[in-house]
Write a protein that holds these residues in place. Sequence first.
Motif, PDB file in Angstrom:
ATOM      1  N   UNK A   1       0.860  -1.185   0.000  1.00  0.00           N
ATOM      2  CA  UNK A   1       0.000   0.000   0.000  1.00  0.00           C
ATOM      3  C   UNK A   1       0.892   1.228   0.000  1.00  0.00           C
ATOM      4  N   UNK A   2       0.793   2.056   1.042  1.00  0.00           N
ATOM      5  CA  UNK A   2       1.700   3.201   1.164  1.00  0.00           C
ATOM      6  C   UNK A   2       2.826   2.922   2.143  1.00  0.00           C
ATOM      7  N   UNK A   3       2.794   1.757   2.814  1.00  0.00           N
ATOM      8  CA  UNK A   3       3.828   1.399   3.781  1.00  0.00           C
ATOM      9  C   UNK A   3       5.095   0.955   3.064  1.00  0.00           C
ATOM     10  N   UNK A   4       6.247   1.436   3.545  1.00  0.00           N
ATOM     11  CA  UNK A   4       7.536   1.068   2.956  1.00  0.00           C
ATOM     12  C   UNK A   4       8.332   0.287   3.988  1.00  0.00           C
TER      13      UNK A   4
ATOM     14  N   UNK B   1      11.765  -4.624   8.208  1.00  0.00           N
ATOM     15  CA  UNK B   1      11.656  -3.474   9.099  1.00  0.00           C
ATOM     16  C   UNK B   1      10.937  -2.326   8.416  1.00  0.00           C
ATOM     17  N   UNK B   2      10.041  -1.667   9.184  1.00  0.00           N
ATOM     18  CA  UNK B   2       9.292  -0.527   8.657  1.00  0.00           C
ATOM     19  C   UNK B   2      10.232   0.650   8.464  1.00  0.00           C
ATOM     20  N   UNK B   3      10.108   1.348   7.341  1.00  0.00           N
ATOM     21  CA  UNK B   3      10.935   2.519   7.036  1.00  0.00           C
ATOM     22  C   UNK B   3      10.111   3.793   7.120  1.00  0.00           C
ATOM     23  N   UNK B   4       8.934   3.781   6.521  1.00  0.00           N
ATOM     24  CA  UNK B   4       8.107   4.973   6.483  1.00  0.00           C
ATOM     25  C   UNK B   4       6.916   4.768   5.585  1.00  0.00           C
ATOM     26  N   UNK B   5       6.405   5.875   5.126  1.00  0.00           N
ATOM     27  CA  UNK B   5       5.232   5.871   4.251  1.00  0.00           C
ATOM     28  C   UNK B   5       5.568   6.572   2.942  1.00  0.00           C
TER      29      UNK B   5
ATOM     30  N   UNK C   1       4.683   9.067   0.360  1.00  0.00           N
ATOM     31  CA  UNK C   1       3.848  10.264   0.277  1.00  0.00           C
ATOM     32  C   UNK C   1       4.226  10.986  -0.997  1.00  0.00           C
ATOM     33  N   UNK C   2       3.450  10.779  -2.048  1.00  0.00           N
ATOM     34  CA  UNK C   2       3.801  11.341  -3.355  1.00  0.00           C
ATOM     35  C   UNK C   2       5.005  10.607  -3.911  1.00  0.00           C
ATOM     36  N   UNK C   3       6.106  11.318  -4.060  1.00  0.00           N
ATOM     37  CA  UNK C   3       7.322  10.702  -4.600  1.00  0.00           C
ATOM     38  C   UNK C   3       8.454  10.671  -3.571  1.00  0.00           C
ATOM     39  N   UNK C   4       8.079  10.680  -2.273  1.00  0.00           N
ATOM     40  CA  UNK C   4       9.072  10.631  -1.193  1.00  0.00           C
ATOM     41  C   UNK C   4       8.640   9.615  -0.144  1.00  0.00           C
ATOM     42  N   UNK C   5       9.617   9.012   0.531  1.00  0.00           N
ATOM     43  CA  UNK C   5       9.348   8.154   1.675  1.00  0.00           C
ATOM     44  C   UNK C   5       9.534   9.015   2.915  1.00  0.00           C
ATOM     45  N   UNK C   6       8.493   9.138   3.707  1.00  0.00           N
ATOM     46  CA  UNK C   6       8.536   9.989   4.895  1.00  0.00           C
ATOM     47  C   UNK C   6       8.451   9.128   6.148  1.00  0.00           C
ATOM     48  N   UNK C   7       9.054   9.624   7.224  1.00  0.00           N
ATOM     49  CA  UNK C   7       9.122   8.894   8.487  1.00  0.00           C
ATOM     50  C   UNK C   7       7.913   9.235   9.351  1.00  0.00           C
ATOM     51  N   UNK C   8       6.744   8.816   8.890  1.00  0.00           N
ATOM     52  CA  UNK C   8       5.519   9.008   9.665  1.00  0.00           C
ATOM     53  C   UNK C   8       4.461   8.071   9.129  1.00  0.00           C
ATOM     54  N   UNK C   9       3.478   7.818   9.946  1.00  0.00           N
ATOM     55  CA  UNK C   9       2.342   7.003   9.513  1.00  0.00           C
ATOM     56  C   UNK C   9       1.306   7.931   8.911  1.00  0.00           C
ATOM     57  N   UNK C  10       0.878   7.603   7.725  1.00  0.00           N
ATOM     58  CA  UNK C  10      -0.141   8.396   7.051  1.00  0.00           C
ATOM     59  C   UNK C  10      -1.508   7.927   7.543  1.00  0.00           C
ATOM     60  N   UNK C  11      -2.398   8.885   7.758  1.00  0.00           N
ATOM     61  CA  UNK C  11      -3.748   8.537   8.162  1.00  0.00           C
ATOM     62  C   UNK C  11      -4.533   8.086   6.948  1.00  0.00           C
ATOM     63  N   UNK C  12      -5.370   7.114   7.170  1.00  0.00           N
ATOM     64  CA  UNK C  12      -6.245   6.649   6.109  1.00  0.00           C
ATOM     65  C   UNK C  12      -7.282   7.727   5.844  1.00  0.00           C
ATOM     66  N   UNK C  13      -7.357   8.149   4.613  1.00  0.00           N
ATOM     67  CA  UNK C  13      -8.312   9.193   4.252  1.00  0.00           C
ATOM     68  C   UNK C  13      -9.573   8.543   3.708  1.00  0.00           C
ATOM     69  N   UNK C  14     -10.667   8.756   4.406  1.00  0.00           N
ATOM     70  CA  UNK C  14     -11.948   8.200   3.974  1.00  0.00           C
ATOM     71  C   UNK C  14     -12.917   9.339   3.762  1.00  0.00           C
ATOM     72  N   UNK C  15     -13.711   9.192   2.765  1.00  0.00           N
ATOM     73  CA  UNK C  15     -14.780  10.152   2.519  1.00  0.00           C
ATOM     74  C   UNK C  15     -16.082   9.495   2.942  1.00  0.00           C
ATOM     75  N   UNK C  16     -16.647  10.000   4.013  1.00  0.00           N
ATOM     76  CA  UNK C  16     -17.884   9.433   4.515  1.00  0.00           C
ATOM     77  C   UNK C  16     -19.057  10.078   3.776  1.00  0.00           C
TER      78      UNK C  16
END
Length: 66
Positions: free
Chosen positions: A33-36, A42-46, A48-63
Motif C-alpha cells: 500500500x503506502x507502507x515502505x 523493518x518498517x521505514x516509512x510511508x 507520500x507522493x514521490x518521497x518516503x517519509x518517516x511518519x504514519x499516514x492517516x487513512x483518508x476516507x470520505x464518509x
Amino acid sequence: MNYIYSTQGNAVGFIRGRYIHDMRGNAVGQLSGTHVHKLSGNWVGELDGDMVVDKHMELRKHWPSR
C-alpha cells in the motif's frame, strides 16, 4: 517509471512493481500500500507522493453525507 526523491530534490531510487530500487537497480525495499519496508521486513516509512517519509499516514476516507 516512478522515481523516489530526497528532500533536496535528487532522485535516489525508483519503484518497479512493489519493490523500491536504488539508482543502481538493487532492490532495497518493498511497498505494501503506502507502507515502505526494508527487504528485512523493518518498517521505514510511508510513501507520500514521490518521497518516503518517516511518519504514519492517516487513512483518508470520505464518509457519505446523510
